[in-house]
Design a protein around this motif. Structure first.
Motif, PDB file in Angstrom:
ATOM      1  N   LEU A  86      54.035   8.332 -34.630  1.00  0.00           N
ATOM      2  CA  LEU A  86      55.182   8.475 -33.733  1.00  0.00           C
ATOM      3  C   LEU A  86      55.128   9.889 -33.190  1.00  0.00           C
ATOM      4  O   LEU A  86      55.435  10.845 -33.897  1.00  0.00           O
ATOM      5  N   LEU A  87      54.691   9.989 -31.952  1.00  0.00           N
ATOM      6  CA  LEU A  87      54.446  11.305 -31.373  1.00  0.00           C
ATOM      7  C   LEU A  87      55.599  11.684 -30.454  1.00  0.00           C
ATOM      8  O   LEU A  87      55.849  11.020 -29.444  1.00  0.00           O
ATOM      9  N   SER A  88      56.327  12.734 -30.830  1.00  0.00           N
ATOM     10  CA  SER A  88      57.408  13.212 -29.972  1.00  0.00           C
ATOM     11  C   SER A  88      56.916  14.515 -29.362  1.00  0.00           C
ATOM     12  O   SER A  88      55.789  14.920 -29.578  1.00  0.00           O
ATOM     13  N   PHE A 102      62.844   2.572 -33.699  1.00  0.00           N
ATOM     14  CA  PHE A 102      61.529   3.229 -33.491  1.00  0.00           C
ATOM     15  C   PHE A 102      60.508   2.667 -34.491  1.00  0.00           C
ATOM     16  O   PHE A 102      59.397   2.301 -34.136  1.00  0.00           O
ATOM     17  N   CYS A 162      66.209  11.831 -28.632  1.00  0.00           N
ATOM     18  CA  CYS A 162      67.103  12.016 -29.778  1.00  0.00           C
ATOM     19  C   CYS A 162      68.199  13.018 -29.427  1.00  0.00           C
ATOM     20  O   CYS A 162      69.348  12.853 -29.782  1.00  0.00           O
ATOM     21  N   GLN A 175      65.284  18.677 -42.890  1.00  0.00           N
ATOM     22  CA  GLN A 175      65.171  19.475 -41.664  1.00  0.00           C
ATOM     23  C   GLN A 175      66.355  19.244 -40.717  1.00  0.00           C
ATOM     24  O   GLN A 175      66.869  20.175 -40.116  1.00  0.00           O
ATOM     25  N   GLN A 224      67.004  13.474 -41.653  1.00  0.00           N
ATOM     26  CA  GLN A 224      65.872  13.655 -42.564  1.00  0.00           C
ATOM     27  C   GLN A 224      66.316  14.062 -43.973  1.00  0.00           C
ATOM     28  O   GLN A 224      65.537  14.627 -44.747  1.00  0.00           O
ATOM     29  N   PHE A 236      58.549   7.190 -27.508  1.00  0.00           N
ATOM     30  CA  PHE A 236      59.707   6.485 -26.972  1.00  0.00           C
ATOM     31  C   PHE A 236      60.338   7.338 -25.881  1.00  0.00           C
ATOM     32  O   PHE A 236      60.856   8.425 -26.145  1.00  0.00           O
ATOM     33  N   THR A 256      54.679   9.891 -39.287  1.00  0.00           N
ATOM     34  CA  THR A 256      55.758  10.617 -38.594  1.00  0.00           C
ATOM     35  C   THR A 256      55.762  12.084 -39.019  1.00  0.00           C
ATOM     36  O   THR A 256      55.088  12.467 -39.980  1.00  0.00           O
ATOM     37  N   GLY A 257      56.569  12.863 -38.323  1.00  0.00           N
ATOM     38  CA  GLY A 257      56.618  14.305 -38.593  1.00  0.00           C
ATOM     39  C   GLY A 257      57.811  14.727 -39.420  1.00  0.00           C
ATOM     40  O   GLY A 257      58.187  15.891 -39.402  1.00  0.00           O
ATOM     41  N   VAL A 268      52.579   6.419 -30.458  1.00  0.00           N
ATOM     42  CA  VAL A 268      53.645   5.810 -29.662  1.00  0.00           C
ATOM     43  C   VAL A 268      54.688   6.873 -29.355  1.00  0.00           C
ATOM     44  O   VAL A 268      55.031   7.694 -30.203  1.00  0.00           O
ATOM     45  N   GLY A 304      57.889  17.372 -30.187  1.00  0.00           N
ATOM     46  CA  GLY A 304      58.246  18.481 -31.076  1.00  0.00           C
ATOM     47  C   GLY A 304      57.051  19.147 -31.726  1.00  0.00           C
ATOM     48  O   GLY A 304      55.897  18.920 -31.360  1.00  0.00           O
ATOM     49  N   ILE A 305      57.350  19.965 -32.720  1.00  0.00           N
ATOM     50  CA  ILE A 305      56.304  20.716 -33.413  1.00  0.00           C
ATOM     51  C   ILE A 305      55.679  19.871 -34.524  1.00  0.00           C
ATOM     52  O   ILE A 305      54.482  19.926 -34.782  1.00  0.00           O
ATOM     53  N   ASP A 306      56.519  19.051 -35.167  1.00  0.00           N
ATOM     54  CA  ASP A 306      56.105  18.428 -36.426  1.00  0.00           C
ATOM     55  C   ASP A 306      55.146  17.240 -36.280  1.00  0.00           C
ATOM     56  O   ASP A 306      54.191  17.119 -37.046  1.00  0.00           O
ATOM     57  N   SER A 307      55.426  16.369 -35.328  1.00  0.00           N
ATOM     58  CA  SER A 307      54.596  15.158 -35.275  1.00  0.00           C
ATOM     59  C   SER A 307      53.133  15.440 -34.882  1.00  0.00           C
ATOM     60  O   SER A 307      52.232  14.816 -35.463  1.00  0.00           O
ATOM     61  N   LYS A 350      66.290   5.437 -34.995  1.00  0.00           N
ATOM     62  CA  LYS A 350      65.034   5.671 -35.734  1.00  0.00           C
ATOM     63  C   LYS A 350      64.537   4.372 -36.363  1.00  0.00           C
ATOM     64  O   LYS A 350      63.338   4.114 -36.426  1.00  0.00           O
TER      65      LYS A 350
HETATM   66  P1  ATP Z   1      59.137  16.630 -34.120  1.00  0.00           P
HETATM   67  O1  ATP Z   1      59.026  18.104 -34.197  1.00  0.00           O
HETATM   68  O2  ATP Z   1      57.915  15.916 -34.526  1.00  0.00           O
HETATM   69  O3  ATP Z   1      59.701  16.161 -32.809  1.00  0.00           O
HETATM   70  P2  ATP Z   1      61.718  16.713 -35.229  1.00  0.00           P
HETATM   71  O4  ATP Z   1      61.860  17.807 -36.194  1.00  0.00           O
HETATM   72  O5  ATP Z   1      62.224  16.917 -33.853  1.00  0.00           O
HETATM   73  O6  ATP Z   1      60.207  16.248 -35.218  1.00  0.00           O
HETATM   74  P3  ATP Z   1      63.154  14.233 -35.313  1.00  0.00           P
HETATM   75  O7  ATP Z   1      63.558  14.356 -33.898  1.00  0.00           O
HETATM   76  O8  ATP Z   1      64.189  13.874 -36.342  1.00  0.00           O
HETATM   77  O9  ATP Z   1      62.440  15.488 -35.912  1.00  0.00           O
HETATM   78  O10 ATP Z   1      62.017  13.174 -35.418  1.00  0.00           O
HETATM   79  C1  ATP Z   1      61.408  12.847 -36.622  1.00  0.00           C
HETATM   80  C2  ATP Z   1      60.129  12.118 -36.331  1.00  0.00           C
HETATM   81  O11 ATP Z   1      60.406  10.917 -35.592  1.00  0.00           O
HETATM   82  C3  ATP Z   1      59.217  12.917 -35.419  1.00  0.00           C
HETATM   83  O12 ATP Z   1      58.422  13.806 -36.153  1.00  0.00           O
HETATM   84  C4  ATP Z   1      58.399  11.841 -34.782  1.00  0.00           C
HETATM   85  O13 ATP Z   1      57.378  11.399 -35.656  1.00  0.00           O
HETATM   86  C5  ATP Z   1      59.421  10.725 -34.613  1.00  0.00           C
HETATM   87  N1  ATP Z   1      60.052  10.784 -33.277  1.00  0.00           N
HETATM   88  C6  ATP Z   1      61.189  11.397 -32.909  1.00  0.00           C
HETATM   89  N2  ATP Z   1      61.444  11.211 -31.600  1.00  0.00           N
HETATM   90  C7  ATP Z   1      60.450  10.451 -31.116  1.00  0.00           C
HETATM   91  C8  ATP Z   1      60.121   9.891 -29.828  1.00  0.00           C
HETATM   92  N3  ATP Z   1      60.907  10.088 -28.764  1.00  0.00           N
HETATM   93  N4  ATP Z   1      59.005   9.149 -29.719  1.00  0.00           N
HETATM   94  C9  ATP Z   1      58.192   8.957 -30.783  1.00  0.00           C
HETATM   95  N5  ATP Z   1      58.452   9.441 -32.007  1.00  0.00           N
HETATM   96  C10 ATP Z   1      59.555  10.175 -32.184  1.00  0.00           C
END
Ligand code: ATP
Ligand code: MG
Length: 393
Positions: A185-187, A270, A348, A294, A298, A211, A288-289, A209, A189-192, A267
């Motif tokens: 699940l690639l957003s 997702f 989100c 956090q 989470q 979203f 996932t990340g 993927v 952000g930094i973590d995924s 989520k």
């Molecule tokens: P990240 O830095 O990876 O965005 P985050 O600290 O912002 O993580 P969340 O927004 O709670 O944390 O999301 C947790 C995880 O859910 C993300 O690491 C990612 O794997 C997945 N995720 C979140 N938003 C999306 C999105 N729009 N599409 C795909 N995956 C998502």
């Protein structure tokens, strides 16, 4: 110095018994594919070792950068090759090598010679002594230290002789393609992207993927995810990125569910969609990340409720026990950080409640999800049927 040959060191794959050749093959293939745009290279296996040979001009830094992205590679040694293995030739080459390679000769060294031709006129011990003596004669500032040398001069005598002393560290891990496939699940952000990298490092091929919720999330937010996919793909190899238009499902959740539970319910959807895409594309896990604590979604309670939405595949979260700074350190090292911090909204943040639940109960969430029955199925189906696919490479 103008190197034509690199010795590739690999550790962990060396321990895989009979599978070792499969692992090596996959790693060599990946090196060939990644080196192709940089010049004419031959990647070959000889004497249980892997060599990269350049047969054209190339840019040294570019080659090092690319080899530094191949999982399985522990180190890269630039090698001088001596075609005629007569001792005087090797001795001269070793002296030239040290002359060129080390401007400052104020270091301790040891020669470590090996030969596989037992008929070679000198034994390994004699090679060590005689080459060491030749170096001391040419560079009196050098000192020998056989126990803890600062520089180990390796000399391998085969049908040709190889000289090397420096190892540029590789990324380690296992070659991608040796451990199945996962759907990340690639957003933006930094973590995924860090999670994706970490799982790929263990040999897992990736699909992804994202979203997307236009117009709440912009084209630039989507492009950012594609950019991150391209960066991760430098390590993992090509990533098939599925972009799901999530807007209508998101609005249905927003209109029908308690707002403090929006993130949890979203989520869970997702995860369900990701699982469906994963199964349809031969992936054996979801990645996932998430990292404990956090954000409100989470907490351990939140994660356990979200986790149950994926009932057919394991969810892997390599960042789960890491502090944010530790995750940032990796993202900086792998080069995703600068892209991740670009300030484009994700879906989100647009729909996030002021006071989200931090200790959701599964029963309560399932109850809330009942309000979606009859309203979400078609939208869910449509989202899955209109997935856009982008190949990150
Ligand atoms: P990240 O830095 O990876 O965005 P985050 O600290 O912002 O993580 P969340 O927004 O709670 O944390 O999301 C947790 C995880 O859910 C993300 O690491 C990612 O794997 C997945 N995720 C979140 N938003 C999306 C999105 N729009 N599409 C795909 N995956 C998502
Ligand atoms: Mg995020």
């Amino acid at each position: 110095m103008d190197y034509k040959v690199f010795l590739i060191k690999y550790a962990e794959i060396g321990t895989k018994g009979k599978n070792r050749y499969v692992f090596e093959d996959i790693m060599c293939k990946r090196m060939r594919a990644r080196l192709k745009p940089l010049g004419k290279f031959e990647v070959k296996r000889e004497y249980g070792r892997i060599f990269v040979e350049a047969h054209s001009e190339y840019d040294y830094d570019d080659v090092m950068k690319v080899l530094g992205t191949i999982f399985g590679v522990v180190g890269i040694c630039p090698v001088v090759v001596v075609e005629d293995t007569a001792f005087e030739n090797i001795s001269k080459a070793v002296v030239d090598y040290v002359a060129n390679e080390y401007k400052n000769k104020d270091f301790t060294f040891k020669v470590h010679a090996r030969r596989n031709d037992k008929n070679y006129p000198k034994s390994s011990m004699e090679l060590n002594c005689d080459l060491g003596a030749a170096l001391l004669e040419s560079f009196p500032e050098l000192k020998v230290d056989v126990h803890e040398p600062e520089v180990m001069i390796n000399v391998e005598v085969r049908n040709v002789a190889y000289i090397y002393s420096k190892t540029i560290p590789g990324p380690g891990g296992l070659p991608v393609g040796t451990n199945g496939k996962g759907m990340v699940l690639l957003s933006g952000g930094i973590d995924s992207p860090v999670s994706a990298y970490m799982i790929a490092k263990r040999g897992v091929e990736l699909e992804a993927v994202y979203f997307h919720a236009p117009p709440y999330t912009s084209e630039r937010a989507k492009q950012k995810v594609i950019d991150l996919g391209n960066l991760v793909a430098q390590y993992s190899g090509p990533i098939k990125l599925h972009i799901v238009n999530f807007t209508d499902v998101q609005l249905a959740i927003y209109d029908n569910c308690p707002h403090d539970e929006l993130t949890i319910i979203m989520k869970r959807v997702f995860y369900k969609m990701a699982q469906e895409l994963a199964l349809a594309n031969d992936c054996q896990c979801i990645i996932t990340g998430e990292s404990i604590g956090q954000v409100s979604s989470q907490t351990v309670q939140s994660l356990s409720v979200i986790d149950l939405a994926a009932d057919k595949l394991p969810v892997m979260r390599p960042c789960i026990g890491m502090d944010k700074q530790e995750i940032i350190d990796i993202s900086e090292k792998i080069g995703t950080y600068e892209t991740s911090i670009q300030p484009y909204e994700d879906c989100c943040t647009t729909f996030v409640a002021k006071h989200p639940v931090t200790r959701p109960k599964l029963d309560k969430i399932l109850e809330s999800e009942k309000a979606l029955e009859g309203k979400i199925e078609e939208l869910y189906q449509k989202a899955m049927e209109t997935v856009e696919v982008v190949y990150c490479r």
